[in-house]
Design an enzyme around this catalytic site. Structure first.
Site, PDB file in Angstrom:
ATOM      1  N   GLU A   1       0.838  -1.199   0.000  1.00  0.00           N
ATOM      2  CA  GLU A   1       0.000   0.000   0.000  1.00  0.00           C
ATOM      3  C   GLU A   1       0.872   1.248   0.000  1.00  0.00           C
ATOM      4  OE1 GLU A   1      -2.740   1.100  -0.513  1.00  0.00           O
ATOM      5  OE2 GLU A   1      -4.405   0.058   0.446  1.00  0.00           O
ATOM      6  N   ASP A   2       0.368   2.314  -0.579  1.00  0.00           N
ATOM      7  CA  ASP A   2       1.067   3.593  -0.462  1.00  0.00           C
ATOM      8  C   ASP A   2       0.760   4.242   0.881  1.00  0.00           C
ATOM      9  OD1 ASP A   2      -1.527   3.695  -1.407  1.00  0.00           O
ATOM     10  OD2 ASP A   2      -1.284   5.607  -2.426  1.00  0.00           O
TER      11      ASP A   2
ATOM     12  N   ASP B   1      -4.865   4.721   5.989  1.00  0.00           N
ATOM     13  CA  ASP B   1      -5.534   5.874   6.580  1.00  0.00           C
ATOM     14  C   ASP B   1      -6.545   5.356   7.618  1.00  0.00           C
ATOM     15  OD1 ASP B   1      -7.145   8.170   6.935  1.00  0.00           O
ATOM     16  OD2 ASP B   1      -6.837   8.862   4.916  1.00  0.00           O
TER      17      ASP B   1
ATOM     18  N   PHE C   1      -3.101  15.947   3.982  1.00  0.00           N
ATOM     19  CA  PHE C   1      -3.430  15.370   2.675  1.00  0.00           C
ATOM     20  C   PHE C   1      -2.162  15.366   1.826  1.00  0.00           C
ATOM     21  CE2 PHE C   1      -5.110  14.675  -1.436  1.00  0.00           C
ATOM     22  CZ  PHE C   1      -6.282  13.967  -1.242  1.00  0.00           C
TER      23      PHE C   1
ATOM     24  N   ARG D   1       0.291  12.040  -9.267  1.00  0.00           N
ATOM     25  CA  ARG D   1       0.848  10.716  -8.967  1.00  0.00           C
ATOM     26  C   ARG D   1       2.294  10.596  -9.463  1.00  0.00           C
ATOM     27  NH1 ARG D   1      -3.365   7.215  -7.388  1.00  0.00           N
ATOM     28  NH2 ARG D   1      -5.362   7.500  -8.428  1.00  0.00           N
TER      29      ARG D   1
HETATM   30  C1  PRP Z   1      -5.908   5.104  -0.962  1.00  0.00           C
HETATM   31  C2  PRP Z   1      -4.705   4.241  -0.632  1.00  0.00           C
HETATM   32  C3  PRP Z   1      -5.298   3.073   0.071  1.00  0.00           C
HETATM   33  C4  PRP Z   1      -6.518   3.652   0.732  1.00  0.00           C
HETATM   34  C5  PRP Z   1      -6.224   3.876   2.184  1.00  0.00           C
HETATM   35  O1  PRP Z   1      -6.463   4.645  -2.154  1.00  0.00           O
HETATM   36  O2  PRP Z   1      -4.010   3.857  -1.788  1.00  0.00           O
HETATM   37  O3  PRP Z   1      -5.658   2.037  -0.817  1.00  0.00           O
HETATM   38  O4  PRP Z   1      -6.803   4.906   0.110  1.00  0.00           O
HETATM   39  O5  PRP Z   1      -7.337   4.412   2.825  1.00  0.00           O
HETATM   40  P1  PRP Z   1      -8.066   3.712   4.039  1.00  0.00           P
HETATM   41  O6  PRP Z   1      -7.004   3.222   4.998  1.00  0.00           O
HETATM   42  O7  PRP Z   1      -8.887   4.837   4.616  1.00  0.00           O
HETATM   43  O8  PRP Z   1      -8.915   2.594   3.526  1.00  0.00           O
HETATM   44  P2  PRP Z   1      -7.507   5.504  -3.002  1.00  0.00           P
HETATM   45  O9  PRP Z   1      -8.902   5.064  -2.644  1.00  0.00           O
HETATM   46  O10 PRP Z   1      -7.191   6.957  -2.843  1.00  0.00           O
HETATM   47  O11 PRP Z   1      -7.232   5.020  -4.486  1.00  0.00           O
HETATM   48  P3  PRP Z   1      -5.905   5.186  -5.366  1.00  0.00           P
HETATM   49  O12 PRP Z   1      -4.845   4.306  -4.738  1.00  0.00           O
HETATM   50  O13 PRP Z   1      -6.306   4.719  -6.717  1.00  0.00           O
HETATM   51  O14 PRP Z   1      -5.508   6.636  -5.333  1.00  0.00           O
END
Ligand code: PRP
Length: 177
Positions: A96-97, A100, A149, A162
């Site tokens: 994961e990046d 949250d 953010f 990105r």
């Molecule tokens: C982001 C990130 C995780 C998720 C974390 O993805 O890459 O997958 O949110 O959030 P959480 O812990 O509240 O579940 P996003 O939905 O922004 O999609 P993306 O990776 O395509 O930008």
């Protein structure tokens, strides 16, 4: 209008990714691992992390959608794209990046555990633990960050930024009246 403030430089990211890659390699001596990237944000991190791992590492990708807006997670996560292979008796590292609320990782941990992997580990570059709604156990954390953010290095706002090599905080910019 919004403004980008440099937060984590590419040099610090590279040093941290190298450290995480070394730890993963040490934890799986002589064993193959499958890196599963969560699209799309984790794609850049996965690409760099993979090149710092010295054991056999293959890639797969998974995609989920979470309902809600930028600031508020609805709590519902839905699978958009599954992995392409059986995970039975395989070593899995979910990449994961950012973690949250933890809802995405929680959902994916449950989903992937049910496939009976040999070991399942979680790696995230960023950990925004102050926003957690569910408890998740993360094995490899790059940076713990406050509730800001962030964009760049795979992370976006409305799909933009990105491709930036550093990580920035997105700040509203105010015009003096
Ligand atoms: C982001 C990130 C995780 C998720 C974390 O993805 O890459 O997958 O949110 O959030 P959480 O812990 O509240 O579940 P996003 O939905 O922004 O999609 P993306 O990776 O395509 O930008």
């Amino acid at each position: 209008m919004e403004k980008l403030r440099l937060f984590i430089t590419r040099e610090r990211i590279a040093a941290k990714v190298s450290e995480l890659g070394r730890r993963i390699s040490e934890d799986f001596p002589g064993e193959p691992v499958i890196l599963i990237g969560v699209l799309k944000g984790a794609s850049i991190f996965l690409a760099d992390l993979a090149r710092q791992i010295t054991v056999d590492a293959t890639f797969d990708f998974i995609s989920v959608s979470s309902y809600g807006n930028l600031m508020q997670h609805s709590g519902e996560v839905r699978l958009i794209k599954d992995v392409d292979q059986s995970l039975e008796d395989r070593n899995i590292i979910l990449v994961e990046d950012i973690v949250d609320t933890g809802l995405t990782v929680n959902y994916l941990t449950n989903l992937l555990s049910a496939r009976h992997p040999r070991r399942l580990k979680i790696a995230t570059l960023l950990d925004k633990s102050c926003r957690r709604m569910v408890t998740v156990s993360i094995d490899y954390v790059g940076f713990a960050i406050p509730d800001q953010f962030v964009v760049g290095y795979g992370m976006d706002v409305a799909e933009h930024y990105r491709n930036l090599s550093d990580i920035f905080v997105l700040e509203p910019s105010f015009t003096a009246m």
